[in-house]
Design an enzyme around this catalytic site. Sequence first.
Site, PDB file in Angstrom:
ATOM      1  N   ARG A   1      66.033 -34.763  -6.232  1.00 53.06           N
ATOM      2  CA  ARG A   1      64.787 -34.723  -5.446  1.00 53.06           C
ATOM      3  C   ARG A   1      63.747 -33.785  -6.062  1.00 53.06           C
ATOM      4  NH1 ARG A   1      68.566 -35.445  -0.639  1.00 53.06           N
ATOM      5  NH2 ARG A   1      69.643 -33.815  -1.761  1.00 53.06           N
ATOM      6  N   ILE A   2      64.166 -32.537  -6.355  1.00 54.05           N
ATOM      7  CA  ILE A   2      63.191 -31.561  -6.872  1.00 54.05           C
ATOM      8  C   ILE A   2      62.766 -31.941  -8.283  1.00 54.05           C
ATOM      9  CG2 ILE A   2      62.812 -29.133  -7.468  1.00 54.05           C
ATOM     10  CD1 ILE A   2      64.777 -28.404  -5.191  1.00 54.05           C
TER      11      ILE A   2
ATOM     12  N   ASP B   1      70.467 -36.323 -16.576  1.00 53.90           N
ATOM     13  CA  ASP B   1      71.228 -36.340 -15.323  1.00 53.90           C
ATOM     14  C   ASP B   1      72.255 -37.454 -15.431  1.00 53.90           C
ATOM     15  OD1 ASP B   1      72.193 -36.579 -12.669  1.00 53.90           O
ATOM     16  OD2 ASP B   1      70.326 -35.741 -11.883  1.00 53.90           O
TER      17      ASP B   1
ATOM     18  N   ARG C   1      69.722 -22.163  -9.583  1.00 57.14           N
ATOM     19  CA  ARG C   1      70.629 -21.083  -9.178  1.00 57.14           C
ATOM     20  C   ARG C   1      70.940 -20.199 -10.377  1.00 57.14           C
ATOM     21  NH1 ARG C   1      69.475 -22.050  -4.745  1.00 57.14           N
ATOM     22  NH2 ARG C   1      70.750 -22.586  -2.939  1.00 57.14           N
TER      23      ARG C   1
ATOM     24  N   ASP D   1      63.426 -18.182 -10.701  1.00 56.20           N
ATOM     25  CA  ASP D   1      63.316 -17.803  -9.293  1.00 56.20           C
ATOM     26  C   ASP D   1      64.663 -17.278  -8.796  1.00 56.20           C
ATOM     27  OD1 ASP D   1      61.869 -17.675  -6.835  1.00 56.20           O
ATOM     28  OD2 ASP D   1      62.888 -19.487  -6.124  1.00 56.20           O
TER      29      ASP D   1
ATOM     30  N   GLU E   1      71.938 -11.653  -7.596  1.00 54.27           N
ATOM     31  CA  GLU E   1      70.810 -11.392  -6.709  1.00 54.27           C
ATOM     32  C   GLU E   1      71.260 -10.401  -5.652  1.00 54.27           C
ATOM     33  OE1 GLU E   1      69.107 -15.019  -5.200  1.00 54.27           O
ATOM     34  OE2 GLU E   1      69.063 -15.907  -7.204  1.00 54.27           O
TER      35      GLU E   1
ATOM     36  N   HIS F   1      63.735 -15.519  -5.464  1.00 48.58           N
ATOM     37  CA  HIS F   1      64.262 -16.712  -4.774  1.00 48.58           C
ATOM     38  C   HIS F   1      63.295 -17.185  -3.668  1.00 48.58           C
ATOM     39  CE1 HIS F   1      68.367 -18.821  -4.303  1.00 48.58           C
ATOM     40  NE2 HIS F   1      67.415 -19.627  -3.868  1.00 48.58           N
TER      41      HIS F   1
ATOM     42  N   GLY G   1      61.480 -20.035  -3.866  1.00 50.94           N
ATOM     43  CA  GLY G   1      61.175 -21.463  -4.042  1.00 50.94           C
ATOM     44  C   GLY G   1      60.876 -22.204  -2.753  1.00 50.94           C
TER      45      GLY G   1
HETATM   46  P1  NAD Z   1      69.554 -33.008  -5.536  1.00 53.80           P
HETATM   47  O1  NAD Z   1      70.952 -33.119  -5.084  1.00 53.80           O
HETATM   48  O2  NAD Z   1      68.557 -33.962  -4.982  1.00 53.80           O
HETATM   49  O3  NAD Z   1      69.481 -33.107  -7.127  1.00 53.80           O
HETATM   50  C1  NAD Z   1      70.385 -32.455  -7.978  1.00 53.80           C
HETATM   51  C2  NAD Z   1      70.602 -33.351  -9.176  1.00 53.80           C
HETATM   52  O4  NAD Z   1      71.407 -32.642 -10.121  1.00 53.80           O
HETATM   53  C3  NAD Z   1      71.329 -34.664  -8.836  1.00 53.80           C
HETATM   54  O5  NAD Z   1      70.553 -35.773  -9.244  1.00 53.80           O
HETATM   55  C4  NAD Z   1      72.633 -34.571  -9.619  1.00 53.80           C
HETATM   56  O6  NAD Z   1      73.051 -35.816 -10.136  1.00 53.80           O
HETATM   57  C5  NAD Z   1      72.239 -33.615 -10.737  1.00 53.80           C
HETATM   58  N1  NAD Z   1      73.388 -32.982 -11.358  1.00 53.80           N
HETATM   59  C6  NAD Z   1      74.533 -32.552 -10.790  1.00 53.80           C
HETATM   60  N2  NAD Z   1      75.361 -32.039 -11.715  1.00 53.80           N
HETATM   61  C7  NAD Z   1      74.722 -32.167 -12.901  1.00 53.80           C
HETATM   62  C8  NAD Z   1      75.067 -31.840 -14.230  1.00 53.80           C
HETATM   63  N3  NAD Z   1      76.246 -31.279 -14.520  1.00 53.80           N
HETATM   64  N4  NAD Z   1      74.181 -32.115 -15.203  1.00 53.80           N
HETATM   65  C9  NAD Z   1      72.979 -32.679 -14.908  1.00 53.80           C
HETATM   66  N5  NAD Z   1      72.603 -33.029 -13.670  1.00 53.80           N
HETATM   67  C10 NAD Z   1      73.464 -32.766 -12.677  1.00 53.80           C
HETATM   68  O7  NAD Z   1      69.121 -31.504  -5.225  1.00 53.80           O
HETATM   69  P2  NAD Z   1      67.638 -30.906  -5.171  1.00 53.80           P
HETATM   70  O8  NAD Z   1      67.139 -30.922  -3.758  1.00 53.80           O
HETATM   71  O9  NAD Z   1      66.809 -31.516  -6.242  1.00 53.80           O
HETATM   72  O10 NAD Z   1      67.940 -29.374  -5.522  1.00 53.80           O
HETATM   73  C11 NAD Z   1      68.431 -29.011  -6.802  1.00 53.80           C
HETATM   74  C12 NAD Z   1      68.911 -27.567  -6.768  1.00 53.80           C
HETATM   75  O11 NAD Z   1      67.803 -26.705  -6.557  1.00 53.80           O
HETATM   76  C13 NAD Z   1      69.851 -27.236  -5.590  1.00 53.80           C
HETATM   77  O12 NAD Z   1      71.203 -27.503  -5.935  1.00 53.80           O
HETATM   78  C14 NAD Z   1      69.613 -25.792  -5.322  1.00 53.80           C
HETATM   79  O13 NAD Z   1      70.603 -24.997  -5.952  1.00 53.80           O
HETATM   80  C15 NAD Z   1      68.262 -25.508  -5.973  1.00 53.80           C
HETATM   81  N6  NAD Z   1      67.264 -25.061  -4.979  1.00 53.80           N
HETATM   82  C16 NAD Z   1      66.636 -23.888  -5.197  1.00 53.80           C
HETATM   83  C17 NAD Z   1      65.698 -23.433  -4.278  1.00 53.80           C
HETATM   84  C18 NAD Z   1      64.962 -22.159  -4.503  1.00 53.80           C
HETATM   85  O14 NAD Z   1      64.553 -21.533  -3.536  1.00 53.80           O
HETATM   86  N7  NAD Z   1      64.732 -21.747  -5.720  1.00 53.80           N
HETATM   87  C19 NAD Z   1      65.424 -24.175  -3.132  1.00 53.80           C
HETATM   88  C20 NAD Z   1      66.063 -25.386  -2.972  1.00 53.80           C
HETATM   89  C21 NAD Z   1      67.002 -25.832  -3.902  1.00 53.80           C
END
Ligand code: NAD
Length: 314
Positions: free
Chosen positions: A151-152, A171, A232, A256, A261, A288, A290
């Site tokens: 998603r992100i 991915d 992360r 971030d 942390e 952190h 985000g």
């Molecule tokens: P998401 O589940 O929609 O997307 C994560 C993607 O990573 C998936 O498409 C998955 O297939 C892929 N993935 C998993 N393992 C992988 C690997 N070994 N190699 C390559 N790709 C791989 O999640 P999202 O909503 O996009 O969020 C992503 C990450 O962002 C979260 O897991 C979270 O840790 C982090 N996040 C950080 C903040 C912040 O405040 N900085 C906020 C929200 C989320």
Amino acid sequence: MKCLIIDVVHEAIAQELGKYMEVKVSEKLPPAKDELKAMIGDVDVLIMRVDPMIDKEVLDAAKNLKVIGVCSVGLNHIDTKYAEEKGIKVFNAPGLNGNAVAELTICKMLELSRHTIPAHRDVTVNQKWDKYAFVGRELRGKTLGVLGFGRIGQRVGEIARVFGMKVVAYDPYLPAEIFTKNEATSMSIAQVCEVADFVTIHMPLNDETRNLFNATSIAEMKPDAVVLNMARGGIVNEKDMYEALKAGKIGGYATDVLENEVAGDGLTEDSRFYSPLFDLDNFVVSPHIGAQTVDASRDIGQHIIAKVKEALNL
Ligand code: NAD
């Protein structure tokens, strides 16, 4: 019933759940694990974000716990398997802070390209007005490499394309049509690192991704390319990153998240909160933040309220 809120979350959660149960907000937001253990004994609903760790010890101390509402995306701070065994439902808010994180990623790409933080400091602290000291580069025409195209990652790609960037992504868990739909080229991690001017990381932290971005990935990169980690701490090997930045092997690192942390004022009991990265000019960090937008907080609050009410038939 009793609800305990242990982090800064949208006020609507306390207001709405307060109609059905007693709601208590922890004095310390978030409390340390031992402090939470002392408070959680008779709690039915726990509302939290990413601190502290909810491990077996905490779950065993929670005698009445039925629901944990996590106002964030990642769940790696909770022993979800053990919670499930104990019949405790755990809800997070996937996707609802995605745009907030994506916009922060773009903010940091622009920062590392235009150096507005040191430029601001040069004017206000050093009392200089030196436009030649801050020559930047544009995003237009550059290649963005996205590691983890969920998603992100997809939202960052979407915004980046508006800036005129080309998007490539790694991915291995996504079908080809996702890349096509998002006008991104699917590549191996090594290929992404080789061609990208900006590499941005958006995958979860787990055993497979821990330390995934390290000296090997950096060695593939262009010397002026920059890395962004809004996912992360622990996915990027900070020691390798420090060595590479210091040696000028890559252009910059914006993050971030950190491997260690420390919630709150950043001070541990016996030492200052410090990373050698802090001393580098081509390093940018935020604590952190985000998901820290009023928009995301409101949407997540509404989602968690609905989930808790559904789980408890309220
Ligand atoms: P998401 O589940 O929609 O997307 C994560 C993607 O990573 C998936 O498409 C998955 O297939 C892929 N993935 C998993 N393992 C992988 C690997 N070994 N190699 C390559 N790709 C791989 O999640 P999202 O909503 O996009 O969020 C992503 C990450 O962002 C979260 O897991 C979270 O840790 C982090 N996040 C950080 C903040 C912040 O405040 N900085 C906020 C929200 C989320």
